[in-house]
Design a protein around this motif. Structure first.
Motif, mmCIF file in Angstrom:
data_model
loop_
_atom_site.group_PDB
_atom_site.id
_atom_site.type_symbol
_atom_site.label_atom_id
_atom_site.label_comp_id
_atom_site.label_asym_id
_atom_site.label_seq_id
_atom_site.Cartn_x
_atom_site.Cartn_y
_atom_site.Cartn_z
ATOM 1 N N TYR A 65 0.872 -1.174 0.000
ATOM 2 C CA TYR A 65 0.000 0.000 0.000
ATOM 3 C C TYR A 65 0.907 1.220 0.000
ATOM 4 O O TYR A 65 1.565 1.519 0.990
ATOM 5 C CB TYR A 65 -0.905 -0.036 1.234
ATOM 6 C CG TYR A 65 -1.853 1.135 1.358
ATOM 7 C CD1 TYR A 65 -2.613 1.569 0.284
ATOM 8 C CD2 TYR A 65 -2.007 1.789 2.571
ATOM 9 C CE1 TYR A 65 -3.499 2.622 0.401
ATOM 10 C CE2 TYR A 65 -2.893 2.851 2.707
ATOM 11 C CZ TYR A 65 -3.632 3.257 1.632
ATOM 12 O OH TYR A 65 -4.500 4.311 1.746
ATOM 13 N N ALA A 66 1.005 1.901 -1.148
ATOM 14 C CA ALA A 66 1.884 3.066 -1.314
ATOM 15 C C ALA A 66 1.042 4.330 -1.253
ATOM 16 O O ALA A 66 -0.014 4.409 -1.890
ATOM 17 C CB ALA A 66 2.626 2.979 -2.642
ATOM 18 N N LEU A 67 1.525 5.317 -0.488
ATOM 19 C CA LEU A 67 0.814 6.588 -0.330
ATOM 20 C C LEU A 67 1.717 7.736 -0.744
ATOM 21 O O LEU A 67 2.910 7.726 -0.439
ATOM 22 C CB LEU A 67 0.426 6.795 1.138
ATOM 23 C CG LEU A 67 -0.560 5.788 1.678
ATOM 24 C CD1 LEU A 67 0.018 5.078 2.871
ATOM 25 C CD2 LEU A 67 -1.822 6.509 2.042
ATOM 26 N N ASP A 68 1.131 8.731 -1.369
ATOM 27 C CA ASP A 68 1.843 9.944 -1.769
ATOM 28 C C ASP A 68 3.027 9.618 -2.677
ATOM 29 O O ASP A 68 3.301 8.467 -2.968
ATOM 30 C CB ASP A 68 2.313 10.751 -0.561
ATOM 31 C CG ASP A 68 1.160 11.304 0.241
ATOM 32 O OD1 ASP A 68 0.133 11.642 -0.370
ATOM 33 O OD2 ASP A 68 1.282 11.414 1.473
ATOM 34 N N ALA A 69 3.698 10.648 -3.123
ATOM 35 C CA ALA A 69 4.860 10.478 -3.995
ATOM 36 C C ALA A 69 5.872 11.566 -3.692
ATOM 37 O O ALA A 69 5.504 12.717 -3.499
ATOM 38 C CB ALA A 69 4.452 10.550 -5.463
ATOM 39 N N TYR A 70 7.118 11.185 -3.607
ATOM 40 C CA TYR A 70 8.214 12.136 -3.450
ATOM 41 C C TYR A 70 9.124 11.986 -4.648
ATOM 42 O O TYR A 70 9.937 11.077 -4.714
ATOM 43 C CB TYR A 70 8.985 11.895 -2.152
ATOM 44 C CG TYR A 70 8.190 12.273 -0.938
ATOM 45 C CD1 TYR A 70 7.754 13.573 -0.751
ATOM 46 C CD2 TYR A 70 7.854 11.335 0.010
ATOM 47 C CE1 TYR A 70 7.007 13.931 0.350
ATOM 48 C CE2 TYR A 70 7.114 11.680 1.118
ATOM 49 C CZ TYR A 70 6.699 12.972 1.287
ATOM 50 O OH TYR A 70 5.953 13.325 2.377
ATOM 51 N N GLY A 71 8.945 12.853 -5.583
ATOM 52 C CA GLY A 71 9.744 12.793 -6.790
ATOM 53 C C GLY A 71 9.227 11.739 -7.740
ATOM 54 O O GLY A 71 8.593 10.773 -7.349
ATOM 55 N N GLY A 72 9.474 11.962 -8.965
ATOM 56 C CA GLY A 72 9.057 11.031 -9.991
ATOM 57 C C GLY A 72 9.283 11.655 -11.344
ATOM 58 O O GLY A 72 9.577 12.851 -11.449
ATOM 59 N N GLN A 73 9.205 10.825 -12.344
ATOM 60 C CA GLN A 73 9.396 11.342 -13.692
ATOM 61 C C GLN A 73 8.802 10.393 -14.705
ATOM 62 O O GLN A 73 8.528 9.240 -14.413
ATOM 63 C CB GLN A 73 10.870 11.561 -13.986
ATOM 64 C CG GLN A 73 11.695 10.295 -13.982
ATOM 65 C CD GLN A 73 13.173 10.587 -14.184
ATOM 66 O OE1 GLN A 73 13.666 11.642 -13.854
ATOM 67 N NE2 GLN A 73 13.872 9.627 -14.735
ATOM 68 N N THR A 74 8.604 10.931 -15.898
ATOM 69 C CA THR A 74 8.179 10.124 -17.017
ATOM 70 C C THR A 74 9.195 10.291 -18.130
ATOM 71 O O THR A 74 9.902 11.291 -18.209
ATOM 72 C CB THR A 74 6.795 10.563 -17.538
ATOM 73 O OG1 THR A 74 6.867 11.925 -17.953
ATOM 74 C CG2 THR A 74 5.732 10.388 -16.482
ATOM 75 N N ASN A 75 9.269 9.279 -18.952
ATOM 76 C CA ASN A 75 10.109 9.322 -20.141
ATOM 77 C C ASN A 75 9.340 8.569 -21.213
ATOM 78 O O ASN A 75 9.335 7.337 -21.234
ATOM 79 C CB ASN A 75 11.468 8.680 -19.871
ATOM 80 C CG ASN A 75 12.403 8.780 -21.056
ATOM 81 O OD1 ASN A 75 12.064 9.383 -22.078
ATOM 82 N ND2 ASN A 75 13.571 8.192 -20.931
ATOM 83 N N GLY A 76 8.639 9.329 -22.048
ATOM 84 C CA GLY A 76 7.758 8.681 -23.023
ATOM 85 C C GLY A 76 6.644 7.976 -22.289
ATOM 86 O O GLY A 76 5.939 8.584 -21.488
ATOM 87 N N GLY A 92 -5.086 -9.241 3.535
ATOM 88 C CA GLY A 92 -6.136 -8.239 3.487
ATOM 89 C C GLY A 92 -6.043 -7.129 4.522
ATOM 90 O O GLY A 92 -6.970 -6.334 4.646
ATOM 91 N N GLN A 93 -4.933 -7.049 5.255
ATOM 92 C CA GLN A 93 -4.763 -6.036 6.293
ATOM 93 C C GLN A 93 -3.515 -5.197 6.020
ATOM 94 O O GLN A 93 -2.472 -5.734 5.620
ATOM 95 C CB GLN A 93 -4.604 -6.694 7.673
ATOM 96 C CG GLN A 93 -5.800 -7.509 8.106
ATOM 97 C CD GLN A 93 -7.009 -6.636 8.363
ATOM 98 O OE1 GLN A 93 -6.928 -5.588 8.989
ATOM 99 N NE2 GLN A 93 -8.167 -7.067 7.859
ATOM 100 N N VAL A 94 -3.599 -3.880 6.253
ATOM 101 C CA VAL A 94 -2.426 -3.006 6.164
ATOM 102 C C VAL A 94 -1.592 -3.263 7.403
ATOM 103 O O VAL A 94 -2.081 -3.148 8.527
ATOM 104 C CB VAL A 94 -2.839 -1.515 6.067
ATOM 105 C CG1 VAL A 94 -1.612 -0.627 6.052
ATOM 106 C CG2 VAL A 94 -3.696 -1.279 4.823
#
Length: 160
Positions: A65-76, A92-94
């Protein structure tokens, strides 16, 4: 831009709209007067679904379960970003927090692998922004409910 899995529009400046024979959408932005306006997003959102998070994850034996984002990018068509927080999903549990979680993949394959969208929409004005064309960070916002994605590539190490 995408509605019920179908492309319904594109972001355009006046220049890109003319080139594609479509109407402008007012998406030309620049960091400041030293840079030319280029086509880029402002606020990116995913509309909420109709299920709650608990029901969405109850049949996941093992997941993240991933929340929020710190940095990122796209390339195509490819993307990568670091999760702000991440937790293991077990039966089924966090459960326990994990760190250094990065998600990567092909944007279109990942969108195709969405199997559920919850009803917990959150909008976040971030301190970061878009760095497209060397113009960064241009302030941006994003919003999303929890989204269940099958077969996404996740890398990182556990906290412990």
């Amino acid at each position: 831009m995408i509605k019920e899995g179908e492309l319904v529009g594109r972001l355009h400046t006046r220049e890109t709209a003319v080139k594609m024979g479509e109407k402008p959408t007012g998406n030309a932005r620049a960091l400041n007067y030293n840079h030319p306006p280029i086509c880029r997003m402002r606020t990116t959102c995913i509309a909420q679904g109709n299920t709650n998070l608990e029901d969405m994850i109850k049949d996941i034996d093992l997941g993240v379960y991933a929340l929020d984002a710190y940095g990122g990018q796209t390339n195509g068509e490819m993307f990568t970003f670091k999760a702000g927080e991440a937790y293991m999903i077990r039966n089924g549990q966090v459960e326990e927090m994990v760190r250094d979680v990065n998600l990567t993949g092909n944007v279109f394959e990942t969108l195709n692998n969405i199997s559920a969208i919850s009803n917990d929409l959150r909008i976040k004005d971030s301190g970061g922004g878009c760095g497209k064309g060397g113009q960064g960070p241009l302030p941006t916002s994003q919003g999303s409910p929890s989204v269940r994605v099958e077969n996404v590539i996740i890398g990182g190490k556990s906290d412990g």
